[in-house]
Design a protein around this motif. Sequence first.
Motif: not given
Length: 61
Positions: A42-60
């Motif tokens: 329920d509280s997993s964090c998912l990250s991925r780089p955007d098109m500029y290489g900055n990491m974007t993180t969200v929590t489920t």
Amino acid sequence: MAMQEGNPAGTPSAQVVGNAFVEQYYHILHQKPNLVHRFYQDSSCLSRPDMYGNMTTVTTM
């Protein structure tokens, strides 16, 4: 199993653990996609780089 120097005996390296996780994840994703949710909590964090290489993180939820 590949071991990195400095790891206690029987402890796999981060590379080995990561490779095993990715192998299992994609196997389940392709064979039984309805079970992929089991890799997350329920509280997993998912990250991925955007098109500029900055990491974007969200929590489920």
